[in-house]
Scaffold this active site. Sequence first.
Site, PDB file in Angstrom:
ATOM      1  CD  GLN A  87     -57.420  34.361  22.613  1.00 20.80           C
ATOM      2  OE1 GLN A  87     -57.097  35.408  21.850  1.00 20.80           O
ATOM      3  NE2 GLN A  87     -56.533  33.238  22.528  1.00 20.80           N
ATOM      4  CG  ASN A  88     -62.260  29.634  21.211  1.00 23.38           C
ATOM      5  OD1 ASN A  88     -61.589  30.465  20.455  1.00 23.38           O
ATOM      6  ND2 ASN A  88     -62.026  28.399  21.432  1.00 23.38           N
ATOM      7  CG  HIS A 105     -61.701  37.885  23.190  1.00 19.81           C
ATOM      8  ND1 HIS A 105     -61.014  37.315  22.247  1.00 19.81           N
ATOM      9  CD2 HIS A 105     -60.992  38.828  23.944  1.00 19.81           C
ATOM     10  CE1 HIS A 105     -59.740  37.804  22.434  1.00 19.81           C
ATOM     11  NE2 HIS A 105     -59.885  38.660  23.408  1.00 19.81           N
TER      12      HIS A 105
HETATM   13  C1  BJW Z   1     -55.183  24.803  15.382  1.00 16.45           C
HETATM   14  C2  BJW Z   1     -56.089  24.080  14.801  1.00 16.45           C
HETATM   15  C3  BJW Z   1     -56.054  22.698  15.096  1.00 16.45           C
HETATM   16  C4  BJW Z   1     -56.136  25.729  13.267  1.00 16.45           C
HETATM   17  N1  BJW Z   1     -55.485  22.280  16.231  1.00 16.45           N
HETATM   18  N2  BJW Z   1     -54.488  24.505  16.350  1.00 16.45           N
HETATM   19  C5  BJW Z   1     -50.629  47.159  18.731  1.00 16.45           C
HETATM   20  C6  BJW Z   1     -49.984  46.380  19.485  1.00 16.45           C
HETATM   21  C7  BJW Z   1     -50.434  45.488  20.305  1.00 16.45           C
HETATM   22  C8  BJW Z   1     -51.705  45.437  20.805  1.00 16.45           C
HETATM   23  C9  BJW Z   1     -52.666  46.354  20.051  1.00 16.45           C
HETATM   24  C10 BJW Z   1     -51.955  47.066  18.844  1.00 16.45           C
HETATM   25  N3  BJW Z   1     -53.081  47.668  18.375  1.00 16.45           N
HETATM   26  C11 BJW Z   1     -54.273  47.587  18.816  1.00 16.45           C
HETATM   27  C12 BJW Z   1     -54.003  46.620  20.070  1.00 16.45           C
HETATM   28  C13 BJW Z   1     -54.744  45.826  21.037  1.00 16.45           C
HETATM   29  C14 BJW Z   1     -55.898  45.139  20.072  1.00 16.45           C
HETATM   30  C15 BJW Z   1     -55.024  43.815  19.460  1.00 16.45           C
HETATM   31  O1  BJW Z   1     -54.575  42.920  19.937  1.00 16.45           O
HETATM   32  N4  BJW Z   1     -54.950  44.102  18.163  1.00 16.45           N
HETATM   33  C16 BJW Z   1     -53.847  43.126  17.421  1.00 16.45           C
HETATM   34  C17 BJW Z   1     -54.673  43.033  15.983  1.00 16.45           C
HETATM   35  C18 BJW Z   1     -52.506  43.805  17.266  1.00 16.45           C
HETATM   36  N5  BJW Z   1     -56.601  44.337  21.250  1.00 16.45           N
HETATM   37  C19 BJW Z   1     -57.862  44.712  21.633  1.00 16.45           C
HETATM   38  O2  BJW Z   1     -58.343  45.580  21.295  1.00 16.45           O
HETATM   39  C20 BJW Z   1     -58.406  43.931  22.940  1.00 16.45           C
HETATM   40  N6  BJW Z   1     -58.520  45.032  23.910  1.00 16.45           N
HETATM   41  C21 BJW Z   1     -57.795  45.601  24.752  1.00 16.45           C
HETATM   42  O3  BJW Z   1     -56.567  45.195  24.306  1.00 16.45           O
HETATM   43  O4  BJW Z   1     -58.171  46.328  25.693  1.00 16.45           O
HETATM   44  C22 BJW Z   1     -57.201  47.209  26.239  1.00 16.45           C
HETATM   45  C23 BJW Z   1     -56.678  46.553  27.573  1.00 16.45           C
HETATM   46  C24 BJW Z   1     -56.758  45.037  27.935  1.00 16.45           C
HETATM   47  C25 BJW Z   1     -56.447  44.378  28.924  1.00 16.45           C
HETATM   48  C26 BJW Z   1     -55.922  45.342  29.933  1.00 16.45           C
HETATM   49  C27 BJW Z   1     -55.937  46.771  29.787  1.00 16.45           C
HETATM   50  C28 BJW Z   1     -56.400  47.225  28.448  1.00 16.45           C
HETATM   51  C29 BJW Z   1     -59.538  43.334  22.526  1.00 16.45           C
HETATM   52  C30 BJW Z   1     -59.619  42.304  21.275  1.00 16.45           C
HETATM   53  C31 BJW Z   1     -60.879  41.580  21.168  1.00 16.45           C
HETATM   54  C32 BJW Z   1     -60.623  40.518  19.978  1.00 16.45           C
HETATM   55  N7  BJW Z   1     -61.911  40.182  19.513  1.00 16.45           N
HETATM   56  C33 BJW Z   1     -61.915  39.142  18.710  1.00 16.45           C
HETATM   57  C34 BJW Z   1     -63.612  38.890  18.351  1.00 16.45           C
HETATM   58  C35 BJW Z   1     -64.186  38.298  19.447  1.00 16.45           C
HETATM   59  C36 BJW Z   1     -65.712  37.992  18.939  1.00 16.45           C
HETATM   60  C37 BJW Z   1     -65.863  37.235  17.872  1.00 16.45           C
HETATM   61  O5  BJW Z   1     -65.421  35.981  18.042  1.00 16.45           O
HETATM   62  O6  BJW Z   1     -66.605  37.624  16.727  1.00 16.45           O
HETATM   63  O7  BJW Z   1     -61.610  37.741  19.378  1.00 16.45           O
HETATM   64  S1  BJW Z   1     -60.973  39.099  17.383  1.00 16.45           S
HETATM   65  C38 BJW Z   1     -60.444  37.262  17.281  1.00 16.45           C
HETATM   66  O8  BJW Z   1     -59.244  37.199  17.498  1.00 16.45           O
HETATM   67  C39 BJW Z   1     -61.493  36.845  18.413  1.00 16.45           C
HETATM   68  C40 BJW Z   1     -60.333  35.979  18.765  1.00 16.45           C
HETATM   69  O9  BJW Z   1     -60.916  35.332  20.210  1.00 16.45           O
HETATM   70  C41 BJW Z   1     -58.954  36.567  18.858  1.00 16.45           C
HETATM   71  C42 BJW Z   1     -58.040  35.491  18.733  1.00 16.45           C
HETATM   72  O10 BJW Z   1     -57.957  34.959  17.705  1.00 16.45           O
HETATM   73  P1  BJW Z   1     -57.545  33.250  17.898  1.00 16.45           P
HETATM   74  O11 BJW Z   1     -58.468  32.478  18.804  1.00 16.45           O
HETATM   75  O12 BJW Z   1     -56.061  33.404  18.218  1.00 16.45           O
HETATM   76  O13 BJW Z   1     -57.698  32.768  16.297  1.00 16.45           O
HETATM   77  P2  BJW Z   1     -56.866  32.837  15.212  1.00 16.45           P
HETATM   78  O14 BJW Z   1     -57.766  32.426  14.059  1.00 16.45           O
HETATM   79  O15 BJW Z   1     -56.105  33.923  14.922  1.00 16.45           O
HETATM   80  O16 BJW Z   1     -55.787  31.593  15.232  1.00 16.45           O
HETATM   81  C43 BJW Z   1     -56.264  30.213  15.177  1.00 16.45           C
HETATM   82  C44 BJW Z   1     -54.868  29.358  15.482  1.00 16.45           C
HETATM   83  O17 BJW Z   1     -55.381  28.038  15.799  1.00 16.45           O
HETATM   84  C45 BJW Z   1     -54.080  29.345  14.532  1.00 16.45           C
HETATM   85  O18 BJW Z   1     -52.824  29.526  15.158  1.00 16.45           O
HETATM   86  C46 BJW Z   1     -53.946  27.962  14.125  1.00 16.45           C
HETATM   87  O19 BJW Z   1     -52.429  27.447  13.688  1.00 16.45           O
HETATM   88  C47 BJW Z   1     -54.443  27.139  15.158  1.00 16.45           C
HETATM   89  N8  BJW Z   1     -55.240  26.053  14.570  1.00 16.45           N
HETATM   90  N9  BJW Z   1     -56.692  24.630  13.476  1.00 16.45           N
HETATM   91  C48 BJW Z   1     -54.497  23.046  16.834  1.00 16.45           C
HETATM   92  N10 BJW Z   1     -56.831  21.496  14.606  1.00 16.45           N
END
Ligand code: BJW
Length: 228
Positions: A87-88, A105
Amino acid sequence: MRVLILTGAGISAESGVPTFRDADGLWEGHSFEEVATPEAFARDPDTVQRFYDARRAALAGVEPNPAHQALARLEEALGEDLLIVTQNVDDLHERAGSTRVLHMHGALTSALCGSCEQRHPWAEPLLHRPSCPGCGQAALRPDVVWFGELPYEMERVFEVLERTDLFVAIGTSGAVYPAAGFVRIAVTYGARTLELNLERTESSEYFDSARQGPASELVPAWVEEMLS
Ligand code: BJW
């Protein structure tokens, strides 16, 4: 054994790349949602371009850590039986030596034309509105997937999930879909599942096993287990 690895911001945290939900969530006083959504880009493109220009420029100052390096070693052993879905938007997996990496992403090292929709390798700032190398329009945006947009290569990921023996999620909060749903799909198709994270997440309960600790320690240890 076919292995699918999902990585999130936590794997790059120890390289100095900030995560999304652990930090104070602010960039120059803006919340993440104010600078990383299509609505934010429509409302205030300059601020959004500056946010991504700063993150692209910061890539030059970070290096892969032992977690990225361990996954590259695992690819050497498993070859085509390993796929990393990240996702990065950083390029630390590739710089560690991994070649089988899918950026669902998008990537900071790429620009997307809002006019002709072509993607182009990109290393420079976008704030000054450079022309698209394809169509010449000044319509380039960061090639990243914002909320409400469709992540890249989902068809391929769902195909691979169907025939995965082991699904491993590393450093992701399990808060953002569709990635957060991959573990349940993998389980449905009979895969074993493992979560490696600093702490338990809202998805931990869906995994067969969840280990807590820094990725730079957990991932090399797990890779050694796989290779031995
Ligand atoms: C460590 C550590 C160490 C720290 N060692 N661990 C309601 C219900 C369900 C879904 C939805 C909803 N309402 C809307 C939606 C959909 C929406 C969504 O999911 N929203 C949620 C908020 C609920 N999703 C979308 O809109 C996506 N599109 C979509 O669904 O299209 C429809 C579709 C898809 C597929 C098929 C058919 C239809 C798009 C999502 C786009 C996300 N974009 C971002 C930005 C990217 C650009 C950028 O970088 O600026 O992506 S948001 C951000 O979050 C980024 C990340 O990739 C993503 C995930 O975050 P990640 O990587 O998990 O990071 P963190 O910070 O959350 O967590 C870090 C973790 O690391 C923690 O757990 C720590 O404990 C751990 N950690 N240090 C090991 N040293």
